[in-house]
Design an enzyme around this catalytic site. Structure first.
Site, short mmCIF file in Angstrom:
data_model
loop_
_atom_site.label_atom_id
_atom_site.label_comp_id
_atom_site.label_asym_id
_atom_site.label_seq_id
_atom_site.Cartn_x
_atom_site.Cartn_y
_atom_site.Cartn_z
N HIS A 295 0.82 -1.21 0.00
CA HIS A 295 0.00 0.00 0.00
C HIS A 295 0.85 1.26 0.00
O HIS A 295 0.37 2.34 -0.32
CB HIS A 295 -0.90 -0.02 1.24
CG HIS A 295 -2.28 0.52 1.02
ND1 HIS A 295 -2.90 0.54 -0.21
CD2 HIS A 295 -3.18 1.06 1.89
CE1 HIS A 295 -4.11 1.06 -0.09
NE2 HIS A 295 -4.30 1.39 1.16
N ASN B 18 -6.41 7.34 4.24
CA ASN B 18 -7.82 7.73 4.08
C ASN B 18 -8.06 9.23 4.02
O ASN B 18 -9.14 9.66 3.62
CB ASN B 18 -8.66 7.13 5.22
CG ASN B 18 -8.73 5.62 5.14
OD1 ASN B 18 -8.09 4.99 4.29
ND2 ASN B 18 -9.49 5.02 6.03
N ASP C 13 -0.94 2.40 -5.38
CA ASP C 13 -0.92 0.97 -5.68
C ASP C 13 -2.20 0.57 -6.41
O ASP C 13 -3.23 1.22 -6.27
CB ASP C 13 -0.79 0.15 -4.38
CG ASP C 13 -1.91 0.45 -3.39
OD1 ASP C 13 -2.09 1.64 -3.04
OD2 ASP C 13 -2.61 -0.49 -2.98
N ASN D 202 -9.04 4.01 -1.04
CA ASN D 202 -9.44 5.06 -0.10
C ASN D 202 -8.66 6.36 -0.27
O ASN D 202 -9.21 7.45 -0.07
CB ASN D 202 -9.32 4.56 1.34
CG ASN D 202 -10.37 3.53 1.68
OD1 ASN D 202 -11.46 3.52 1.12
ND2 ASN D 202 -10.05 2.63 2.61
#
Length: 207
Positions: free
Chosen positions: A40, A86, A111, A132
């Site tokens: 991530h 987020n 990613d 997100n």
């Protein structure tokens, strides 16, 4: 002598041209040691590789770590938001507005589960695709029309294990292939800034 109006016009034109030569390149990721080498965090990893190559040092500023890079007459701000994934859009919007950078000069590195590991793809717009960080960026900017650089991380996970996969670390094969993929990613960023979006898509997408 130039009239006052003429001088003001030229000054404004010069200022606009300067702004068009300024770019914001954002790597998405999560802060903290436990996320450092996870899939991530590929956005952070790409910017760290570029900073190492160009001997740049990130400084912690408002909403993220920032450094400035000069390339072919362009000024590039490299940003790693410290807001966690987020809320990435909050940092992106702040630095776009503060530096008066045009939206078309924004590049967000993220990613992508839908691309095989190491595949790179530049897009000038698109959906968040369930990501997100991109969702918040779209919400903060009130548009999906910004450039995003998707770095494939593959989808080798069982049903229901997506979060564990993206927050997991690279396997041995991925680690071995990573230096060459990072080199290609850095070249894409430099092309985006110097050659533009369309030329870069034609040269790099899928490679």
């Amino acid at each position: 002598m130039l009239s006052v109006v003429r001088r003001l016009f030229l000054k404004e034109k010069e200022t606009q041209e300067d702004l068009m030569k300024k770019f914001l390149v954002v790597g998405l990721g999560n802060i903290g040691p436990k996320y450092h080498n996870t899939r991530h965090n590929i956005g952070f990893k790409v910017l760290d590789a570029l900073a190492k190559e160009e001997q740049l040092i990130f400084e912690t500023k408002k909403l993220g770590d920032l450094t400035t890079y000069k390339h072919k007459g362009r000024t590039i701000l490299l940003l790693k938001p410290n807001t966690y994934m987020n809320l990435s859009g909050k940092a992106i919007r702040y630095w776009l507005e503060k530096e008066k950078i045009p939206l078309e000069n924004l590049l967000v590195i993220t990613d992508d589960l839908n691309l095989p590991f190491g595949t790179i793809r530049l897009k000038s717009k698109g959906s968040a695709g369930g990501h997100n960080g991109l969702k918040d960026t779209e919400a903060q900017l009130n548009t999906s029309k910004y450039c995003r650089f998707r770095f494939g991380v593959g989808d080798a996970f069982n049903k229901g294990r997506q979060v564990d996969y993206v927050l997991g670390e690279w396997n041995d094969d991925e680690q071995k292939a990573m230096p060459e993929r990072l080199e290609k990613a850095i070249a894409l960023i430099k092309s985006f800034v110097a050659a533009g979006t369309n030329n870069t898509m034609n040269s790099f997408n899928g490679k």
